[in-house]
Design a protein around this motif. Structure first.
Motif, PDB file in Angstrom:
ATOM      1  N   TRP A  97      11.519   5.485   5.238  1.00 58.39           N
ATOM      2  CA  TRP A  97      10.538   5.961   5.833  1.00 58.39           C
ATOM      3  C   TRP A  97       9.792   4.036   6.037  1.00 58.39           C
ATOM      4  CZ3 TRP A  97       7.649   2.108   2.935  1.00 58.39           C
ATOM      5  CH2 TRP A  97       7.909   2.004   1.953  1.00 58.39           C
ATOM      6  N   MET A  98      10.771   3.276   5.907  1.00 59.05           N
ATOM      7  CA  MET A  98       9.727   1.979   6.332  1.00 59.05           C
ATOM      8  C   MET A  98      10.519   2.013   8.325  1.00 59.05           C
ATOM      9  SD  MET A  98       8.995  -0.475   5.629  1.00 59.05           S
ATOM     10  CE  MET A  98       9.321  -1.395   4.249  1.00 59.05           C
ATOM     11  N   ALA A  99      11.451   2.459   8.297  1.00 66.59           N
ATOM     12  CA  ALA A  99      11.700   2.834   9.725  1.00 66.59           C
ATOM     13  C   ALA A  99      11.090   3.857  11.060  1.00 66.59           C
ATOM     14  CB  ALA A  99      13.381   2.326   9.599  1.00 66.59           C
ATOM     15  N   LYS A 156      26.452  -4.103  10.955  1.00 65.80           N
ATOM     16  CA  LYS A 156      26.083  -4.948   9.890  1.00 65.80           C
ATOM     17  C   LYS A 156      26.696  -6.473   9.682  1.00 65.80           C
ATOM     18  CE  LYS A 156      22.137  -2.147   8.323  1.00 65.80           C
ATOM     19  NZ  LYS A 156      22.121  -1.133   8.460  1.00 65.80           N
ATOM     20  N   ALA A 191       2.422   6.061  14.578  1.00 66.33           N
ATOM     21  CA  ALA A 191       2.943   6.009  12.479  1.00 66.33           C
ATOM     22  C   ALA A 191       4.073   5.309  12.423  1.00 66.33           C
ATOM     23  CB  ALA A 191       2.883   7.315  11.533  1.00 66.33           C
ATOM     24  N   ARG A 219       5.970   7.547   6.677  1.00 64.77           N
ATOM     25  CA  ARG A 219       5.645   8.853   6.283  1.00 64.77           C
ATOM     26  C   ARG A 219       5.235   9.802   6.884  1.00 64.77           C
ATOM     27  NH1 ARG A 219       9.075  10.374   1.454  1.00 64.77           N
ATOM     28  NH2 ARG A 219       8.109   8.743  -0.049  1.00 64.77           N
ATOM     29  N   ASP A 220       5.272   9.670   7.821  1.00 64.12           N
ATOM     30  CA  ASP A 220       4.614  10.917   8.590  1.00 64.12           C
ATOM     31  C   ASP A 220       4.952  11.944   8.313  1.00 64.12           C
ATOM     32  OD1 ASP A 220       1.349  10.842  10.694  1.00 64.12           O
ATOM     33  OD2 ASP A 220       2.937  12.622  10.405  1.00 64.12           O
ATOM     34  N   TRP A 248      -4.574   5.954   7.550  1.00 66.42           N
ATOM     35  CA  TRP A 248      -3.520   5.256   7.065  1.00 66.42           C
ATOM     36  C   TRP A 248      -2.643   3.857   7.877  1.00 66.42           C
ATOM     37  CZ3 TRP A 248       0.064   4.349  11.378  1.00 66.42           C
ATOM     38  CH2 TRP A 248       0.124   5.151  12.947  1.00 66.42           C
ATOM     39  N   MET A 249      -3.227   3.512   8.787  1.00 61.81           N
ATOM     40  CA  MET A 249      -2.842   2.476   9.390  1.00 61.81           C
ATOM     41  C   MET A 249      -2.638   1.327   8.324  1.00 61.81           C
ATOM     42  SD  MET A 249      -0.781   1.096  11.726  1.00 61.81           S
ATOM     43  CE  MET A 249      -0.810   1.303  13.280  1.00 61.81           C
ATOM     44  N   SER A 287      14.193   7.681   1.545  1.00 52.83           N
ATOM     45  CA  SER A 287      13.279   6.773   0.685  1.00 52.83           C
ATOM     46  C   SER A 287      13.104   5.464   1.138  1.00 52.83           C
ATOM     47  CB  SER A 287      14.353   5.990  -0.481  1.00 52.83           C
ATOM     48  OG  SER A 287      15.558   6.480  -0.051  1.00 52.83           O
ATOM     49  N   GLN A 288      13.132   4.198   0.901  1.00 57.32           N
ATOM     50  CA  GLN A 288      12.816   3.348   1.954  1.00 57.32           C
ATOM     51  C   GLN A 288      13.347   2.711   2.883  1.00 57.32           C
ATOM     52  OE1 GLN A 288      10.970  -0.177   0.038  1.00 57.32           O
ATOM     53  NE2 GLN A 288      11.022  -1.434   1.148  1.00 57.32           N
ATOM     54  N   GLU A 289      14.913   2.920   2.041  1.00 52.34           N
ATOM     55  CA  GLU A 289      15.931   2.974   3.783  1.00 52.34           C
ATOM     56  C   GLU A 289      16.742   3.437   3.106  1.00 52.34           C
ATOM     57  OE1 GLU A 289      15.171   0.116   5.935  1.00 52.34           O
ATOM     58  OE2 GLU A 289      13.927  -0.988   4.711  1.00 52.34           O
ATOM     59  N   HIS A 290      16.302   4.637   2.622  1.00 48.58           N
ATOM     60  CA  HIS A 290      17.926   5.512   3.362  1.00 48.58           C
ATOM     61  C   HIS A 290      17.008   7.128   3.714  1.00 48.58           C
ATOM     62  CE1 HIS A 290      19.468   3.245   0.098  1.00 48.58           C
ATOM     63  NE2 HIS A 290      20.220   3.885   0.023  1.00 48.58           N
ATOM     64  N   PRO A 326      18.150  -0.088  11.684  1.00 49.72           N
ATOM     65  CA  PRO A 326      16.991   0.781  12.458  1.00 49.72           C
ATOM     66  C   PRO A 326      15.909   0.146  13.723  1.00 49.72           C
ATOM     67  CG  PRO A 326      16.312   0.454  10.268  1.00 49.72           C
ATOM     68  CD  PRO A 326      17.597  -0.532   9.763  1.00 49.72           C
ATOM     69  N   VAL A 378      21.519  -1.100  -0.402  1.00 49.87           N
ATOM     70  CA  VAL A 378      22.042  -0.315   0.710  1.00 49.87           C
ATOM     71  C   VAL A 378      23.433  -0.087   1.805  1.00 49.87           C
ATOM     72  CG1 VAL A 378      20.226   0.927   2.750  1.00 49.87           C
ATOM     73  CG2 VAL A 378      19.117  -0.753   1.283  1.00 49.87           C
ATOM     74  N   ASP A 382      20.502   4.849   7.946  1.00 50.16           N
ATOM     75  CA  ASP A 382      20.082   3.948   7.277  1.00 50.16           C
ATOM     76  C   ASP A 382      18.415   3.251   7.768  1.00 50.16           C
ATOM     77  OD1 ASP A 382      20.238   3.285   9.835  1.00 50.16           O
ATOM     78  OD2 ASP A 382      21.147   1.246   9.771  1.00 50.16           O
ATOM     79  N   TRP A 430      13.347  -5.981  10.205  1.00 51.12           N
ATOM     80  CA  TRP A 430      14.936  -5.291   9.581  1.00 51.12           C
ATOM     81  C   TRP A 430      15.873  -7.021  10.906  1.00 51.12           C
ATOM     82  CZ3 TRP A 430      11.653  -2.162  11.204  1.00 51.12           C
ATOM     83  CH2 TRP A 430      11.869  -1.013  10.046  1.00 51.12           C
ATOM     84  N   ARG A 461       1.230   6.653   4.746  1.00 47.54           N
ATOM     85  CA  ARG A 461       1.017   8.385   5.297  1.00 47.54           C
ATOM     86  C   ARG A 461       1.783   8.698   4.029  1.00 47.54           C
ATOM     87  NH1 ARG A 461      -1.635  11.979   6.926  1.00 47.54           N
ATOM     88  NH2 ARG A 461      -1.568  11.475   9.659  1.00 47.54           N
ATOM     89  N   ASP A 462       1.653   7.422   2.896  1.00 47.96           N
ATOM     90  CA  ASP A 462       2.007   8.249   1.493  1.00 47.96           C
ATOM     91  C   ASP A 462       1.506   9.079   0.398  1.00 47.96           C
ATOM     92  OD1 ASP A 462       5.116   7.419  -0.401  1.00 47.96           O
ATOM     93  OD2 ASP A 462       3.730   7.847  -1.468  1.00 47.96           O
ATOM     94  N   ARG A 510      20.579   9.742  -4.316  1.00 42.69           N
ATOM     95  CA  ARG A 510      20.844   9.836  -3.009  1.00 42.69           C
ATOM     96  C   ARG A 510      22.127  10.084  -2.822  1.00 42.69           C
ATOM     97  NH1 ARG A 510      16.955   5.452  -2.285  1.00 42.69           N
ATOM     98  NH2 ARG A 510      18.399   3.962  -3.161  1.00 42.69           N
ATOM     99  N   ALA A 538       4.766   1.695  14.315  1.00 39.44           N
ATOM    100  CA  ALA A 538       3.690   0.839  13.141  1.00 39.44           C
ATOM    101  C   ALA A 538       4.346   0.033  12.463  1.00 39.44           C
ATOM    102  CB  ALA A 538       2.172   1.261  12.667  1.00 39.44           C
ATOM    103  N   GLN A 539       5.956   0.552  12.242  1.00 38.56           N
ATOM    104  CA  GLN A 539       6.449   0.538  10.905  1.00 38.56           C
ATOM    105  C   GLN A 539       7.719  -0.977  12.033  1.00 38.56           C
ATOM    106  OE1 GLN A 539       5.146   2.277   8.839  1.00 38.56           O
ATOM    107  NE2 GLN A 539       6.277   1.561   7.531  1.00 38.56           N
ATOM    108  N   HIS A 540       7.619  -1.240  13.498  1.00 36.02           N
ATOM    109  CA  HIS A 540       8.278  -2.270  14.120  1.00 36.02           C
ATOM    110  C   HIS A 540       7.799  -3.235  14.493  1.00 36.02           C
ATOM    111  CE1 HIS A 540      11.575   0.665  13.254  1.00 36.02           C
ATOM    112  NE2 HIS A 540      10.433   1.569  13.390  1.00 36.02           N
TER     113      HIS A 540
END
Lengths: 378, 378
Positions: A279-281, B91, A351, A284-285, B279-280, A317-320, A11, B85, A276, B378, B284-285, B141, A354-356
């Motif tokens: 929530w990491m990308a 990739k 939010a 979780r908002d 949340w930062m 999930s984390q990367e899905h 991502p 993943v 891909d 990533w 947000r989990d 999944r 902030a993941q990037h």
């Protein structure tokens, strides 16, 4: 020569610069008409280039949410910075460092305890510190009630050499829950009136209190009168997001950030397309969960940014990410081959951003013309 | 000489090293008894020092969730890396770079489309690539059903020079929803049996398929028999979190990560204590929202790590957390002065960790003995 999106690894966080510039122009025009300057909140973007775009190309007054932001923007030449989270004693040495480097840093507080800590810390120092009292105009979070006796007690506790009580600050965060233009206009007026009342009370008690700072993206875009207000703070307007679209202050087509993702598989019998961006990308908002239209973890667009109506990221999930039709009907599946690129519009730009660690900046051609760094931490 | 917590600026991510080492020892002992090696998932920690602790002090086999992790761990000497993943064509150039640098990288996939892309990409290359077919053992999944004809079709599509079909991989993510030991043991057996069945079918069709990789923290800690399994993957066990406590595989006292925060204000009439972990800092989990005990955005402890029963972070904005009693009763407020430090136990260690760029590592004294870098992206 811009890079084509399909040359990117996913991502990746995309920023559509023409959309961003249009969003900035829209709020600027509005505030110009109301005769009040903007002190943009840079916490949404945490990016020097975006902040410069918001302050007209050269460093101007900004709002920050962390001292790390204050530091990074000071390094980039920003000198007039309001740190809009209640100050605590353990952050005062860091504040003093910033003052010593020539930053005009304004802090906020809403209690006698914090005022006493600030006054005590500043005693005997060379640099002065500007302070605003935080006012609660909507029952949403922090702040002294505009009509409370506490307001004058806090002001009194701040009377110390090297401390200048500059006025009041409020944030109508509750505006995110508003439904409809009328409610938004009423909330903007409530925010304005509460802040102005608090400033008037301070002035009547002998404090100059020249600053009346208000703002949130929904109220900034809805206010019809800002009499008595001296500055407006807003942040998310620069990118917008699905929560703001749900509130009614933008359309999905005005959202300037999205996450580029790739289809990595299917579970056809369940109607799932797996991508891909987890929530990491995306973060979780779930800010749209309580709105009229729940967008899951984000609304799906094709790689060019066209919304694919009613396809959302319904689970992560984390990367899905799991893309389904909004109805949950497994026969209404996306049906795109593995390797297809998509864009996901975020619930909450702050939010997701902030993941990037950087923005891939798209120009008019839709290709990546440049990269801008984004930072985090405290 | 460790640094005292009150010398830290907040929010800050704390890692209790003795708790972490005990968590590692617990799973290691369990898997030793079952005779199956661990291939820890390093996505929870994204930290070289933590990964080394999980592999016994020297680089060993690991699982990653991004190619950035593969890269960073390869730089630190890890050479046997499974990227768990589903791989996509965009990739593969990055995968090839890692292979060229001597990393034994294993990728996973679950479709003929992806298998064709991998086989095509690897044709004519010097290095070989190991591939596992992802198996769906819990409907959670991705993955091919163990008994599906697709399994052999994918294996067939992988037959190409430079591609070695090494076996199967599954992840019983649905175990996070299990209630009670019996359900967990049943899920562990379902995960094992499905993966072993898939491997047997591959072998019966003439593919060697020596690897049978299973794992999730709940199933790894619950399995009573792992016959036919050649490795277990698990990640969050290293830190644990409130979701895992809710599933029943740890207690709050075993959770090794927390967020140090400072009280910055109160709204006494509402029973609110405001702190500087929003949340930062917490993410947000809301993973405990669907469990028997909803922990809000985290469970509050004093600065020494003692749980303050039933005080939770019930609301967050970007840099503010609102602490209330679980009951919502405004008369049961925390009543601690501005400046008091607290620790927040996270719902989900992977998500909360991702919001920070380093761990402040606590030793037996409870002070910060060192800092470990944490990376993202990533």
């Amino acid at each position: 020569m811009p890079t084509a999106l399909n040359a990117l690894e996913t991502p990746a966080l995309l920023l559509d610069e023409p959309r961003m510039m249009a969003n900035i122009a829209r709020l600027s025009a509005r505030l110009r008409a109301l005769g009040v300057p903007l002190r943009p909140h840079v916490k949404t973007a945490k990016c020097i280039e975006v902040a410069l775009a918001m302050t007209g190309g050269a460093p101007g007054p900004i709002t920050v949410s962390t001292l790390r932001e204050a530091e990074r923007f000071a390094q980039a030449g920003f000198r007039d910075i309001t740190y809009a989270v209640g100050i605590s004693a353990n952050k005062l040495p860091h504040v003093a460092e910033l003052l010593a480097r020539g930053v005009r840093l304004t802090v906020i507080l809403d209690s006698v305890e914090a005022a006493v800590a600030v006054a005590g810390f500043m005693r005997g120092r060379r640099e002065g510190l500007d302070v605003l009292i935080e006012i609660d105009t909507d029952g949403h979070r922090a702040g002294v009630q505009p009509e409370s006796p506490d307001l004058l007690a806090v002001a009194h506790a701040l009377q110390a050499p090297q401390v200048a009580l500059m006025g009041v600050l409020t944030h109508a965060g509750e505006s995110y829950q508003c439904k409809g233009d009328e409610a938004l206009r009423a909330m903007a007026e409530q925010e304005r009136a509460g802040a102005v009342l608090a400033a008037q009370r301070l002035r009547a008690a002998g404090h100059p209190a020249p600053v009346v700072s208000v703002g949130s993206t929904p109220t900034a875009l809805s206010a019809v009168d800002l009499s008595g207000v001296t500055e407006v703070r807003a942040g998310v307007f620069v990118f917008f997001d699905l929560v703001m679209a749900g509130v009614g202050v933008c359309t999905p087509e005005q959202i300037a950030v999205s996450v580029l993702t790739t289809v990595i598989g299917h579970q056809d019998h369940r109607g799932w397309t797996l991508c891909d961006a987890g929530w990491m990308a995306l973060s979780r908002d779930r800010g749209t969960a309580a709105q009229a239209v729940d967008q899951g973890y984000g609304l799906v667009c094709d790689a060019a940014g066209q919304v694919l109506p009613d396809f959302i990221v319904s689970a992560v999930s984390q990367e899905h990410g799991t893309i389904t039709h909004r109805s949950g009907d497994p026969t209404r599946r996306l049906n795109l081959p593995v390797g297809t690129m998509l864009r996901i519009l975020p619930n909450h730009a702050c939010a997701t951003g902030a993941q990037h660690d950087r923005y891939r900046v798209l120009d008019e051609s839709g290709g990546v013309a440049r990269e801008w760094e984004r930072f985090g931490g405290w």
